[in-house]
Design a protein around this motif. Structure first.
Motif, PDB file in Angstrom:
ATOM      1  N   GLY A  26     157.661  14.415  64.950  1.00  0.00           N
ATOM      2  CA  GLY A  26     158.091  13.244  64.203  1.00  0.00           C
ATOM      3  C   GLY A  26     158.544  12.093  65.065  1.00  0.00           C
ATOM      4  N   VAL A  27     157.964  11.980  66.269  1.00  0.00           N
ATOM      5  CA  VAL A  27     158.315  10.865  67.134  1.00  0.00           C
ATOM      6  C   VAL A  27     157.243   9.786  67.049  1.00  0.00           C
ATOM      7  N   ARG A  28     157.681   8.553  67.125  1.00  0.00           N
ATOM      8  CA  ARG A  28     156.753   7.435  67.259  1.00  0.00           C
ATOM      9  C   ARG A  28     156.352   7.355  68.715  1.00  0.00           C
ATOM     10  N   PHE A  29     155.068   7.451  68.972  1.00  0.00           N
ATOM     11  CA  PHE A  29     154.578   7.576  70.338  1.00  0.00           C
ATOM     12  C   PHE A  29     154.479   6.201  70.990  1.00  0.00           C
ATOM     13  N   GLY A  30     155.558   5.783  71.605  1.00  0.00           N
ATOM     14  CA  GLY A  30     155.611   4.469  72.232  1.00  0.00           C
ATOM     15  C   GLY A  30     155.962   3.383  71.240  1.00  0.00           C
ATOM     16  N   ALA A  31     156.316   2.219  71.760  1.00  0.00           N
ATOM     17  CA  ALA A  31     156.645   1.078  70.913  1.00  0.00           C
ATOM     18  C   ALA A  31     155.443   0.738  70.035  1.00  0.00           C
ATOM     19  N   GLY A  32     155.675   0.694  68.729  1.00  0.00           N
ATOM     20  CA  GLY A  32     154.602   0.394  67.797  1.00  0.00           C
ATOM     21  C   GLY A  32     153.587   1.498  67.626  1.00  0.00           C
ATOM     22  N   GLY A  33     153.903   2.697  68.113  1.00  0.00           N
ATOM     23  CA  GLY A  33     152.918   3.762  68.143  1.00  0.00           C
ATOM     24  C   GLY A  33     152.901   4.644  66.905  1.00  0.00           C
ATOM     25  N   PRO A  34     151.926   5.570  66.846  1.00  0.00           N
ATOM     26  CA  PRO A  34     151.779   6.482  65.710  1.00  0.00           C
ATOM     27  C   PRO A  34     152.721   7.674  65.854  1.00  0.00           C
ATOM     28  N   LEU A  35     152.842   8.448  64.795  1.00  0.00           N
ATOM     29  CA  LEU A  35     153.611   9.683  64.855  1.00  0.00           C
ATOM     30  C   LEU A  35     152.872  10.710  65.714  1.00  0.00           C
ATOM     31  N   ALA A  36     153.659  11.487  66.454  1.00  0.00           N
ATOM     32  CA  ALA A  36     153.070  12.485  67.334  1.00  0.00           C
ATOM     33  C   ALA A  36     154.087  13.580  67.587  1.00  0.00           C
ATOM     34  N   ALA A  37     153.642  14.619  68.287  1.00  0.00           N
ATOM     35  CA  ALA A  37     154.518  15.686  68.757  1.00  0.00           C
ATOM     36  C   ALA A  37     154.332  15.826  70.258  1.00  0.00           C
ATOM     37  N   VAL A  38     155.420  16.154  70.936  1.00  0.00           N
ATOM     38  CA  VAL A  38     155.401  16.288  72.393  1.00  0.00           C
ATOM     39  C   VAL A  38     156.086  17.596  72.755  1.00  0.00           C
ATOM     40  N   ARG A  39     155.420  18.397  73.583  1.00  0.00           N
ATOM     41  CA  ARG A  39     156.026  19.647  74.050  1.00  0.00           C
ATOM     42  C   ARG A  39     156.456  19.499  75.502  1.00  0.00           C
ATOM     43  N   VAL A  40     157.666  19.998  75.801  1.00  0.00           N
ATOM     44  CA  VAL A  40     158.260  19.938  77.127  1.00  0.00           C
ATOM     45  C   VAL A  40     158.509  21.358  77.609  1.00  0.00           C
ATOM     46  N   ALA A  41     158.088  21.668  78.821  1.00  0.00           N
ATOM     47  CA  ALA A  41     158.385  22.968  79.435  1.00  0.00           C
ATOM     48  C   ALA A  41     158.471  22.795  80.938  1.00  0.00           C
ATOM     49  N   ASP A  42     159.436  23.469  81.550  1.00  0.00           N
ATOM     50  CA  ASP A  42     159.610  23.426  82.998  1.00  0.00           C
ATOM     51  C   ASP A  42     159.708  22.000  83.528  1.00  0.00           C
ATOM     52  N   GLY A  43     160.371  21.145  82.756  1.00  0.00           N
ATOM     53  CA  GLY A  43     160.593  19.784  83.200  1.00  0.00           C
ATOM     54  C   GLY A  43     159.381  18.888  83.147  1.00  0.00           C
ATOM     55  N   THR A  44     158.339  19.315  82.440  1.00  0.00           N
ATOM     56  CA  THR A  44     157.075  18.583  82.417  1.00  0.00           C
ATOM     57  C   THR A  44     156.583  18.429  80.986  1.00  0.00           C
ATOM     58  N   GLY A  63     157.820  30.584  69.003  1.00  0.00           N
ATOM     59  CA  GLY A  63     159.231  30.867  68.822  1.00  0.00           C
ATOM     60  C   GLY A  63     160.123  29.894  69.565  1.00  0.00           C
ATOM     61  N   GLU A  64     159.502  28.841  70.113  1.00  0.00           N
ATOM     62  CA  GLU A  64     160.275  27.849  70.846  1.00  0.00           C
ATOM     63  C   GLU A  64     160.991  26.910  69.879  1.00  0.00           C
ATOM     64  N   ARG A  65     161.980  26.231  70.397  1.00  0.00           N
ATOM     65  CA  ARG A  65     162.755  25.320  69.572  1.00  0.00           C
ATOM     66  C   ARG A  65     161.922  24.092  69.208  1.00  0.00           C
ATOM     67  N   VAL A  66     162.042  23.653  67.960  1.00  0.00           N
ATOM     68  CA  VAL A  66     161.368  22.451  67.485  1.00  0.00           C
ATOM     69  C   VAL A  66     162.417  21.497  66.933  1.00  0.00           C
ATOM     70  N   LEU A  67     162.357  20.242  67.367  1.00  0.00           N
ATOM     71  CA  LEU A  67     163.258  19.209  66.865  1.00  0.00           C
ATOM     72  C   LEU A  67     162.445  18.155  66.136  1.00  0.00           C
ATOM     73  N   ASP A  68     162.820  17.847  64.906  1.00  0.00           N
ATOM     74  CA  ASP A  68     162.190  16.766  64.144  1.00  0.00           C
ATOM     75  C   ASP A  68     163.003  15.501  64.382  1.00  0.00           C
ATOM     76  N   LEU A  69     162.376  14.487  64.990  1.00  0.00           N
ATOM     77  CA  LEU A  69     163.082  13.269  65.373  1.00  0.00           C
ATOM     78  C   LEU A  69     163.004  12.172  64.323  1.00  0.00           C
ATOM     79  N   ASP A  70     162.448  12.458  63.179  1.00  0.00           N
ATOM     80  CA  ASP A  70     162.557  11.570  62.027  1.00  0.00           C
ATOM     81  C   ASP A  70     162.069  10.153  62.320  1.00  0.00           C
TER      82      ASP A  70
END
Length: 513
Positions: A26-44, A63-70
């Motif tokens: 539920g993140v806007r991908f960049g200024a003016g961007g579309p909704l997207a999801a981003v996965r982070v692991a090992d600092g990357t 089973g990883e944590r998921v955060l909805d950023l609205d």
């Protein structure tokens, strides 16, 4: 750009203290961007998935944590590419002299503060700007109000100090005629004063880093005077800072750095990459407010004096020699240049050495030097708040030349790479204020100063993120989430941009998580 990168995965080396993998939906991908999801692991960043490609929550199916950023906007983490971090940290605890219109008013404020905070230790103040004052700073003004307690006032540009007689005596300069010291003389006098204990300064610096993270900052280049690498080695052993740090090397510490085999980018303090060696800091001139920036034309009223055109800090021959020696051992130079003559000398040195590096400030430029930044691959490290803070001083002392002062749009059009900084404590360590100044070219109710040099919000965001336009797979997980779309914000909205959370190297450094 609003398009998302294609789904992909990368393998990163695990650090035992890294947090578990996390998916942001539920993140806007960049200024003016579309909704997207981003996965982070090992600092990357391991995945970027457009919302239209099915349920983005599938990224968290392990089973990883998921955060909805609205719908919050996700941006690359911001950098402050020019900070004097210990000075900034200490200035937050010192008497604020910004905005005072004369030496007399400054002395009056010092007197009131001295009554409210009595004692016999040095009374420090920071932030006076005497470039437009009708009267001159003089030790006599301070002696009349606090004759026995040492008073040390530091100028807003860090290039001058104003001491009373008691403070001059403390540093062995009791014979100084005025108490106003500039450039090398000022730096030496400050260094001779009693310094706060390391643990006090380190605690202040850690707090300043946390405050920076709260404004979306994920990294800084620390140009603090002194043994910056040694200071950060000590701090990094004790705790990981809330931001990445590139610690500058000064010429007096270059031999020691080379003897240790340090290079720009070397990890120090066992920080796992959080603290690294930065560039070699060199100076060609002084500053605008002190009228020591080296210019082609003389300063009004100083014609015929020894320093009518400003002050040259490092000879062209020494500049080339130091740059060549450092670059040969993998340390990139960062050359302070403010006046147009100083910038020409700095670019000439880069042309002679043919190395990567930076010019810090680049405030007044000759038209023929604009394309040389891109031709030589030299980054322009600029501070947009200086353009708005110093517009009146520039109009007076660079009269007729301000069309090529703080010429960010012209630099960008000529192909230069811009990186924003604050020069804190010269301006507050807040990248959103820099972005707003670059976009609006004014910080008050007055019209834009040289509006032809304004940048777009998109270009300003890129300069504030060290060239990163979008979050991409394989990038470090250095991110900032904001509650408003920068493209929809006016200048005041940019300055006050609400930062929801900041992540550096996959770790939350600010926010509710």
């Amino acid at each position: 750009m609003t398009e998302c990168a294609s789904p992909a995965s990368v393998t990163a080396v695990r650090d035992d203290d890294r947090p578990a993998p996390l998916t942001l939906t539920g993140v806007r991908f960049g200024a003016g961007g579309p909704l997207a999801a981003v996965r982070v692991a090992d600092g990357t960043i391991t995945h970027v998935l457009p919302a239209r490609d099915g349920d983005a929550r599938d990224l968290g199916a392990r089973g990883e944590r998921v955060l909805d950023l609205d719908g919050r906007v996700l941006l690359p983490g911001l950098w402050d590419a020019h900070v004097h971090l210990a000075d900034w940290a200490n200035a937050r605890h010192r008497l604020d002299l910004a905005g005072l219109a004369s030496a007399r008013r400054t002395a009056d404020l010092v007197q009131r503060h001295g009554r409210q905070v009595p004692g016999d230790s040095v009374l420090f103040g920071y932030g006076f700007r005497d470039g437009l004052w009708p009267d001159a700073p003089h030790k006599g003004l301070l002696d009349a109000i606090l004759p026995d307690r040492p008073v040390a006032l530091v100028s807003g540009d860090l290039h001058a100090v104003w001491f009373n007689s008691a403070c001059l005596a403390l540093v062995g300069r009791g014979d100084h005629p005025t108490g106003l010291l500039r450039e090398h003389e000022a730096h030496a006098a400050l260094a001779a004063l009693p310094a706060p204990p390391d643990d006090v300064v380190d605690a202040r610096v850690a707090d300043a880093c946390r405050a920076a993270a709260a404004r979306g900052v994920t990294g800084v280049i620390d140009f603090q005077f002194g043994d910056t690498v040694g200071d950060w080695e000590r701090r990094a052993v004790r705790s990981r800072p809330a931001v990445r740090v590139a610690a500058a090397v000064y010429p007096s510490h270059l031999d020691a750095a080379l003897a240790r085999g340090l290079r720009t980018g070397s990890d120090i303090g066992g920080s796992g990459g959080a603290v690294r060696v930065g560039p070699l800091k060199l100076f060609t001139d002084g500053s605008l407010n002190t009228r020591t920036a080296l210019c082609q034309d003389p300063y009004p009223g100083l014609e015929g004096t020894d320093h009518s055109h400003g002050i040259g800090e490092t000879s062209p021959g020494d500049l080339v020699r130091l740059m060549r020696r450092a670059a040969a051992h993998g340390i990139e130079p960062a050359v302070h240049a403010i006046g147009d003559r100083a910038n020409t000398l700095a670019l000439d040195a880069f042309e002679a050495v043919r190395c990567r590096g930076r010019i810090e400030h680049a405030q007044l430029l000759s038209p023929e030097d604009l394309p040389r930044f891109a031709e030589l691959g030299v980054i322009a490290g600029v501070q947009p708040r200086h353009a708005t803070d110093d517009r009146d001083v520039a109009d007076r002392h660079w009269a007729g030349r301000t069309g090529r002062a703080f010429a960010y749009a012209d630099l960008l059009a000529a192909g230069a790479r811009l990186e924003f900084g604050s020069d804190a404590p010269v301006a507050p360590l807040d990248p959103w204020r820099a972005i707003a100044s670059a976009v609006s070219r004014t910080d008050d109710e007055r019209p834009a100063w040289h509006p032809e040099q304004r940048l777009s919000v998109r270009d300003a965001l890129v300069a504030a993120a060290r060239g990163r336009r979008l979050v991409r797979v394989g990038d470090p997980a250095d991110l900032v989430l904001v509650d408003a779309d920068p493209l929809a914000a006016d200048a005041s909205g940019l300055r006050a941009m609400p930062v929801h959370a900041t992540m550096t190297d996959g770790r939350w450094t600010h926010g509710p998580y």
